[in-house]
Design a protein around this motif. Sequence first.
Motif, short mmCIF file in Angstrom:
data_model
loop_
_atom_site.label_atom_id
_atom_site.label_comp_id
_atom_site.label_asym_id
_atom_site.label_seq_id
_atom_site.Cartn_x
_atom_site.Cartn_y
_atom_site.Cartn_z
N PRO A 1 25.04 -7.78 -22.14
CA PRO A 1 24.25 -9.01 -22.18
C PRO A 1 22.85 -8.86 -22.75
O PRO A 1 22.30 -9.81 -23.31
CB PRO A 1 24.19 -9.43 -20.70
N ASP A 2 22.23 -7.69 -22.62
CA ASP A 2 20.83 -7.55 -23.01
C ASP A 2 20.61 -6.76 -24.31
O ASP A 2 19.53 -6.81 -24.88
CB ASP A 2 20.02 -6.90 -21.89
N LEU A 3 21.63 -6.06 -24.76
CA LEU A 3 21.49 -5.26 -25.98
C LEU A 3 22.90 -4.95 -26.48
O LEU A 3 23.78 -4.66 -25.67
CB LEU A 3 20.73 -3.96 -25.69
N SER A 4 23.11 -5.01 -27.77
CA SER A 4 24.45 -4.69 -28.27
C SER A 4 24.74 -3.21 -28.07
O SER A 4 23.83 -2.38 -27.99
CB SER A 4 24.55 -5.03 -29.76
N GLY A 5 26.02 -2.88 -27.96
CA GLY A 5 26.41 -1.48 -27.82
C GLY A 5 25.94 -0.63 -28.99
O GLY A 5 25.64 0.55 -28.83
N ILE A 6 25.88 -1.25 -30.16
CA ILE A 6 25.41 -0.53 -31.35
C ILE A 6 23.95 -0.14 -31.18
O ILE A 6 23.56 1.02 -31.38
CB ILE A 6 25.62 -1.41 -32.60
N ASP A 7 23.13 -1.13 -30.78
CA ASP A 7 21.70 -0.85 -30.59
C ASP A 7 21.47 0.12 -29.43
O ASP A 7 20.57 0.97 -29.48
CB ASP A 7 20.94 -2.14 -30.35
N LEU A 8 22.28 -0.03 -28.37
CA LEU A 8 22.12 0.88 -27.23
C LEU A 8 22.48 2.31 -27.63
O LEU A 8 21.78 3.26 -27.23
CB LEU A 8 23.00 0.42 -26.07
N THR A 9 23.51 2.48 -28.41
CA THR A 9 23.88 3.82 -28.88
C THR A 9 22.74 4.42 -29.70
O THR A 9 22.39 5.60 -29.53
CB THR A 9 25.16 3.76 -29.73
#
Length: 211
Positions: free
Chosen positions: A60-68
Amino acid sequence: MGPTRVLLVEDHRLVREALRDVLSRLPDIEVVGEAGDAADALAQSVRLMPDVIVLDIGLPDLSGIDLTLRLKRDGSKAKIVALSAYSDRRFVMEMVRAGAAAYVAKSAAGTELVRAISSVAAGHHYFCPEVSSLLAAGLRGGIEPAPPLGRRERDVLRLVAQGQRTSAIADQLHISASTVEVHRRNIMRKLDLHTVADLTRYAIREGLAGP
Protein backbone atom coordinates in the motif's frame (compact mmCIF):
# COMPACT_ATOMS: atom_id res chain seq x y z
CA MET A 1 24.37 -24.24 8.73
CA GLY A 2 21.04 -23.20 10.26
CA PRO A 3 17.67 -22.74 8.61
CA THR A 4 17.07 -20.01 6.05
CA ARG A 5 15.74 -16.96 7.89
CA VAL A 6 12.77 -15.45 6.07
CA LEU A 7 10.96 -12.11 6.40
CA LEU A 8 7.40 -12.14 4.98
CA VAL A 9 6.16 -8.86 3.52
CA GLU A 10 2.50 -9.03 2.52
CA ASP A 11 -0.23 -6.49 3.25
CA HIS A 12 -3.11 -8.99 3.38
CA ARG A 13 -3.05 -10.56 6.83
CA LEU A 14 -4.83 -13.79 5.84
CA VAL A 15 -2.46 -14.35 2.92
CA ARG A 16 0.51 -13.64 5.18
CA GLU A 17 -0.74 -16.10 7.78
CA ALA A 18 -1.28 -18.77 5.14
CA LEU A 19 2.25 -18.32 3.82
CA ARG A 20 3.68 -18.43 7.34
CA ASP A 21 1.79 -21.66 8.06
CA VAL A 22 3.22 -23.29 4.93
CA LEU A 23 6.79 -22.19 5.62
CA SER A 24 6.71 -22.89 9.36
CA ARG A 25 6.24 -26.61 8.72
CA LEU A 26 9.64 -26.85 7.05
CA PRO A 27 12.70 -27.57 9.20
CA ASP A 28 15.11 -25.69 6.92
CA ILE A 29 13.09 -22.43 6.85
CA GLU A 30 12.46 -20.09 9.79
CA VAL A 31 10.02 -17.19 9.48
CA VAL A 32 11.73 -14.56 11.64
CA GLY A 33 9.41 -11.64 10.94
CA GLU A 34 6.32 -10.35 9.16
CA ALA A 35 5.46 -6.93 7.76
CA GLY A 36 2.33 -5.51 6.21
CA ASP A 37 3.87 -2.47 4.51
CA ALA A 38 7.15 -1.18 3.12
CA ALA A 39 8.05 1.00 6.09
CA ASP A 40 7.81 -1.92 8.51
CA ALA A 41 9.67 -4.15 6.06
CA LEU A 42 12.59 -1.71 5.89
CA ALA A 43 12.78 -1.48 9.68
CA GLN A 44 12.58 -5.23 10.19
CA SER A 45 15.13 -5.90 7.48
CA VAL A 46 17.67 -3.81 9.40
CA ARG A 47 16.78 -5.32 12.76
CA LEU A 48 16.44 -8.99 11.76
CA MET A 49 18.90 -9.25 8.82
CA PRO A 50 16.97 -12.08 7.13
CA ASP A 51 18.51 -14.30 4.50
CA VAL A 52 15.45 -14.05 2.24
CA ILE A 53 12.64 -11.50 1.97
CA VAL A 54 9.40 -12.76 0.41
CA LEU A 55 7.94 -9.58 -0.97
CA ASP A 56 4.47 -8.85 -2.34
CA ILE A 57 4.95 -6.31 -5.12
CA GLY A 58 1.58 -4.63 -4.49
CA LEU A 59 2.14 -2.97 -1.10
CA PRO A 60 0.00 0.00 0.00
CA ASP A 61 2.77 2.52 0.71
CA LEU A 62 5.48 1.64 -1.81
CA SER A 63 5.66 -0.63 -4.82
CA GLY A 64 7.64 -3.84 -4.48
CA ILE A 65 9.95 -2.56 -7.19
CA ASP A 66 10.75 0.61 -5.26
CA LEU A 67 11.05 -1.30 -1.99
CA THR A 68 13.53 -3.72 -3.55
CA LEU A 69 15.60 -0.78 -4.78
CA ARG A 70 15.49 0.77 -1.29
CA LEU A 71 16.54 -2.48 0.36
CA LYS A 72 19.49 -2.86 -1.99
CA ARG A 73 20.46 0.79 -1.61
CA ASP A 74 20.34 0.48 2.17
CA GLY A 75 22.77 -2.43 2.02
CA SER A 76 20.45 -5.39 2.61
CA LYS A 77 22.09 -8.69 1.69
CA ALA A 78 18.77 -10.54 1.70
CA LYS A 79 17.70 -12.34 -1.44
CA ILE A 80 14.38 -11.00 -2.72
CA VAL A 81 11.59 -13.39 -3.73
CA ALA A 82 8.88 -11.37 -5.47
CA LEU A 83 5.36 -12.63 -4.88
CA SER A 84 2.58 -11.27 -7.05
CA ALA A 85 -0.90 -11.88 -8.36
CA TYR A 86 0.33 -10.38 -11.63
CA SER A 87 2.41 -12.45 -14.01
CA ASP A 88 2.93 -9.57 -16.40
CA ARG A 89 6.27 -9.58 -18.22
CA ARG A 90 6.92 -5.94 -17.40
CA PHE A 91 6.40 -6.47 -13.67
CA VAL A 92 8.73 -9.46 -13.77
CA MET A 93 11.47 -7.66 -15.69
CA GLU A 94 11.27 -4.55 -13.50
CA MET A 95 11.56 -6.64 -10.34
CA VAL A 96 14.57 -8.49 -11.74
CA ARG A 97 16.21 -5.21 -12.76
CA ALA A 98 15.57 -3.87 -9.25
CA GLY A 99 17.41 -6.84 -7.76
CA ALA A 100 14.89 -9.64 -7.16
CA ALA A 101 16.35 -13.15 -7.38
CA ALA A 102 13.02 -14.95 -7.81
CA TYR A 103 9.46 -14.29 -8.94
CA VAL A 104 6.52 -16.47 -7.95
CA ALA A 105 2.89 -16.01 -8.95
CA LYS A 106 0.51 -16.08 -5.98
CA SER A 107 -1.50 -18.74 -7.77
CA ALA A 108 1.55 -21.01 -7.38
CA ALA A 109 2.60 -19.82 -3.94
CA GLY A 110 2.69 -23.18 -2.12
CA THR A 111 5.36 -25.54 -3.38
CA GLU A 112 6.77 -22.96 -5.81
CA LEU A 113 7.48 -20.49 -3.01
CA VAL A 114 9.39 -23.14 -1.06
CA ARG A 115 11.43 -23.95 -4.17
CA ALA A 116 12.11 -20.28 -4.76
CA ILE A 117 13.36 -19.72 -1.20
CA SER A 118 15.60 -22.79 -1.36
CA SER A 119 17.00 -21.76 -4.74
CA VAL A 120 17.84 -18.17 -3.85
CA ALA A 121 19.30 -19.23 -0.51
CA ALA A 122 21.66 -21.45 -2.50
CA GLY A 123 22.67 -18.53 -4.72
CA HIS A 124 20.44 -19.25 -7.70
CA HIS A 125 17.59 -17.44 -9.43
CA TYR A 126 14.12 -18.95 -9.60
CA PHE A 127 10.96 -18.29 -11.60
CA CYS A 128 7.81 -20.35 -11.27
CA PRO A 129 6.75 -22.17 -14.48
CA GLU A 130 4.11 -19.58 -15.34
CA VAL A 131 6.64 -16.76 -15.14
CA SER A 132 9.35 -18.78 -16.91
CA SER A 133 7.01 -19.20 -19.88
CA LEU A 134 6.46 -15.44 -20.03
CA LEU A 135 10.18 -14.73 -19.91
CA ALA A 136 10.89 -17.33 -22.59
CA ALA A 137 8.27 -15.75 -24.84
CA GLY A 138 9.82 -12.34 -24.23
CA LEU A 139 13.30 -13.60 -25.12
CA ARG A 140 12.02 -15.16 -28.33
CA GLY A 141 10.09 -12.13 -29.44
CA GLY A 142 11.97 -9.38 -27.67
CA ILE A 143 10.45 -7.38 -24.83
CA GLU A 144 9.24 -4.28 -26.61
CA PRO A 145 8.77 -1.02 -24.75
CA ALA A 146 5.18 0.03 -24.23
CA PRO A 147 3.90 2.41 -26.94
CA PRO A 148 3.73 5.99 -25.65
CA LEU A 149 0.40 7.22 -24.34
CA GLY A 150 -1.16 10.30 -25.86
CA ARG A 151 -1.96 13.36 -23.75
CA ARG A 152 -5.65 12.50 -23.49
CA GLU A 153 -4.84 8.87 -22.65
CA ARG A 154 -2.57 10.05 -19.84
CA ASP A 155 -5.38 12.28 -18.55
CA VAL A 156 -7.80 9.34 -18.55
CA LEU A 157 -5.26 7.05 -16.88
CA ARG A 158 -4.60 9.63 -14.15
CA LEU A 159 -8.31 9.94 -13.35
CA VAL A 160 -8.87 6.18 -13.46
CA ALA A 161 -6.02 5.77 -10.96
CA GLN A 162 -7.70 8.34 -8.72
CA GLY A 163 -10.80 6.14 -8.59
CA GLN A 164 -12.98 8.32 -10.82
CA ARG A 165 -15.94 6.73 -12.57
CA THR A 166 -16.38 6.93 -16.33
CA SER A 167 -19.10 9.58 -16.11
CA ALA A 168 -16.98 11.78 -13.82
CA ILE A 169 -13.96 11.44 -16.10
CA ALA A 170 -16.09 12.40 -19.09
CA ASP A 171 -17.37 15.50 -17.28
CA GLN A 172 -13.89 16.62 -16.22
CA LEU A 173 -12.35 16.14 -19.65
CA HIS A 174 -15.42 17.40 -21.55
CA ILE A 175 -15.70 14.26 -23.64
CA SER A 176 -18.35 11.57 -23.91
CA ALA A 177 -18.45 8.50 -21.70
CA SER A 178 -18.01 6.29 -24.77
CA THR A 179 -14.82 8.19 -25.65
CA VAL A 180 -13.50 7.59 -22.14
CA GLU A 181 -14.12 3.86 -22.60
CA VAL A 182 -12.31 3.89 -25.95
CA HIS A 183 -9.31 5.61 -24.33
CA ARG A 184 -9.36 3.09 -21.46
CA ARG A 185 -9.36 0.14 -23.87
CA ASN A 186 -6.54 1.67 -25.90
CA ILE A 187 -4.48 2.25 -22.75
CA MET A 188 -4.96 -1.36 -21.63
CA ARG A 189 -4.01 -2.63 -25.08
CA LYS A 190 -0.90 -0.44 -25.29
CA LEU A 191 0.32 -1.36 -21.81
CA ASP A 192 -0.79 -5.01 -21.97
CA LEU A 193 -2.75 -4.54 -18.73
CA HIS A 194 -6.12 -6.11 -18.08
CA THR A 195 -7.83 -4.63 -15.00
CA VAL A 196 -8.38 -1.25 -13.37
CA ALA A 197 -6.16 -2.40 -10.50
CA ASP A 198 -3.34 -3.06 -13.00
CA LEU A 199 -3.83 0.41 -14.49
CA THR A 200 -3.78 2.00 -11.05
CA ARG A 201 -0.55 0.27 -10.04
CA TYR A 202 1.06 1.26 -13.33
CA ALA A 203 -0.02 4.89 -12.91
CA ILE A 204 1.31 5.05 -9.33
CA ARG A 205 4.59 3.45 -10.34
CA GLU A 206 5.02 5.89 -13.25
CA GLY A 207 4.02 8.93 -11.21
CA LEU A 208 0.84 9.51 -13.22
CA ALA A 209 -1.68 9.23 -10.39
CA GLY A 210 -1.27 12.68 -8.89
CA PRO A 211 -3.62 15.64 -9.28
